[in-house]
Write a protein that holds these residues in place. Structure first.
Motif, mmCIF file in Angstrom:
data_model
loop_
_atom_site.group_PDB
_atom_site.id
_atom_site.type_symbol
_atom_site.label_atom_id
_atom_site.label_comp_id
_atom_site.label_asym_id
_atom_site.label_seq_id
_atom_site.Cartn_x
_atom_site.Cartn_y
_atom_site.Cartn_z
ATOM 1 N N PHE A 104 -26.906 28.767 55.550
ATOM 2 C CA PHE A 104 -26.527 29.101 56.749
ATOM 3 C C PHE A 104 -27.362 27.727 57.639
ATOM 4 N N GLU A 105 -28.626 27.252 56.908
ATOM 5 C CA GLU A 105 -28.679 26.119 57.524
ATOM 6 C C GLU A 105 -27.604 25.614 57.939
ATOM 7 N N GLY A 106 -27.162 24.679 57.092
ATOM 8 C CA GLY A 106 -25.772 23.511 57.439
ATOM 9 C C GLY A 106 -24.784 24.131 58.561
ATOM 10 N N LEU A 107 -24.334 25.376 58.374
ATOM 11 C CA LEU A 107 -23.736 25.698 59.476
ATOM 12 C C LEU A 107 -24.324 25.664 60.824
ATOM 13 N N ASN A 108 -25.769 25.981 60.817
ATOM 14 C CA ASN A 108 -26.386 25.824 62.362
ATOM 15 C C ASN A 108 -26.402 24.608 62.332
ATOM 16 N N LEU A 109 -26.474 23.775 61.560
ATOM 17 C CA LEU A 109 -26.713 21.743 62.107
ATOM 18 C C LEU A 109 -25.306 21.627 62.584
ATOM 19 N N ARG A 110 -24.351 22.026 61.883
ATOM 20 C CA ARG A 110 -22.647 21.834 62.251
ATOM 21 C C ARG A 110 -22.446 22.439 63.386
ATOM 22 N N LEU A 111 -22.987 23.577 63.578
ATOM 23 C CA LEU A 111 -22.703 24.621 65.301
ATOM 24 C C LEU A 111 -23.343 23.567 66.195
ATOM 25 N N LYS A 112 -24.651 22.975 66.068
ATOM 26 C CA LYS A 112 -25.365 21.739 67.166
ATOM 27 C C LYS A 112 -24.534 20.727 66.926
ATOM 28 N N LYS A 113 -24.466 20.249 66.435
ATOM 29 C CA LYS A 113 -23.806 19.126 66.586
ATOM 30 C C LYS A 113 -22.395 19.335 67.075
ATOM 31 N N THR A 114 -21.092 20.689 67.084
ATOM 32 C CA THR A 114 -20.348 20.617 67.432
ATOM 33 C C THR A 114 -20.539 21.183 68.770
ATOM 34 N N SER A 115 -21.423 22.026 69.507
ATOM 35 C CA SER A 115 -21.629 22.104 70.736
ATOM 36 C C SER A 115 -21.590 20.806 70.754
ATOM 37 N N ARG A 116 -22.495 19.773 70.919
ATOM 38 C CA ARG A 116 -23.161 19.073 71.591
ATOM 39 C C ARG A 116 -21.812 17.560 71.925
ATOM 40 N N HIS A 117 -21.190 17.862 70.579
ATOM 41 C CA HIS A 117 -20.097 17.380 70.777
ATOM 42 C C HIS A 117 -18.861 17.628 71.874
ATOM 43 N N TYR A 118 -18.529 19.145 72.116
ATOM 44 C CA TYR A 118 -17.338 20.016 72.503
ATOM 45 C C TYR A 118 -18.216 19.540 74.310
ATOM 46 N N VAL A 119 -18.882 19.417 74.678
ATOM 47 C CA VAL A 119 -20.054 19.287 76.352
ATOM 48 C C VAL A 119 -20.146 17.684 76.517
ATOM 49 N N GLU A 120 -19.970 16.875 75.457
ATOM 50 C CA GLU A 120 -19.171 15.826 75.065
ATOM 51 C C GLU A 120 -18.339 14.928 75.713
ATOM 52 N N MET A 121 -17.474 15.590 75.183
ATOM 53 C CA MET A 121 -15.707 15.762 74.708
ATOM 54 C C MET A 121 -15.058 16.152 76.978
#
Length: 153
Positions: A104-121
């Motif tokens: 769960f902690e790993g998935l949460n971290l990955r989702l946060k990174k993906t969200s930041r990357h999405y905003v940058e894109m």
């Protein structure tokens, strides 16, 4: 189990503000919400729409500072949510095996990174679509931040 508190929100009302301290999570009973991230200019960029039965506001549990990772806004005329307290969520989480907690902690971290990357894109796409409409010459290179540079032949 005792019933959980119910809260209601109206269209346009902010339920959670990115960066604020987290202390509860929500399950949508009726309506829809928009999950948004702040871009570098402080503008809200929509990243997801959630509806009945979906849960939001739980990601703060995995953040050392316990801060909210996104803003959540009611988009239906009425949004009704069931409120889960931090104590209740932590109790549920602690019943999981250490391996499951790590997942769960790993998935949460990955989702946060993906969200930041999405905003940058999204921001990069805005830059590209806001470029001049005149034809780009063959010796022109498009670079980030809406800058055009001529390549020397």
């Amino acid at each position: 189990m005792a019933s959980r508190p119910i809260q209601q929100f109206v269209k346009g009302q902010t339920i959670i503000k990115e960066g604020s301290e987290g202390d509860r999570s929500f399950k949508i009973l009726r309506g829809e919400v928009l999950i948004c991230k702040n871009n570098e200019s402080g503008q809200l960029v929509p990243i997801a729409k959630l509806g009945n039965g979906e849960i939001f506001g739980e990601m703060y549990l995995f953040d050392a500072q316990k801060t909210r990772s996104a803003t959540v806004i009611a988009v239906s005329s009425e949004v009704m949510v069931e409120v889960y307290s931090q104590t209740e969520l932590l109790t549920m989480f602690e019943t999981l095996s250490v391996a499951t907690q790590s997942i769960f902690e790993g998935l949460n971290l990955r989702l946060k990174k993906t969200s930041r990357h999405y905003v940058e894109m999204i921001e990069q796409a805005k830059t590209i679509t806001s470029m001049p409409s005149e034809p780009i010459q063959e010796n022109t290179v498009i670079t980030p931040h809406n800058k055009l540079k001529l390549r020397k032949p």
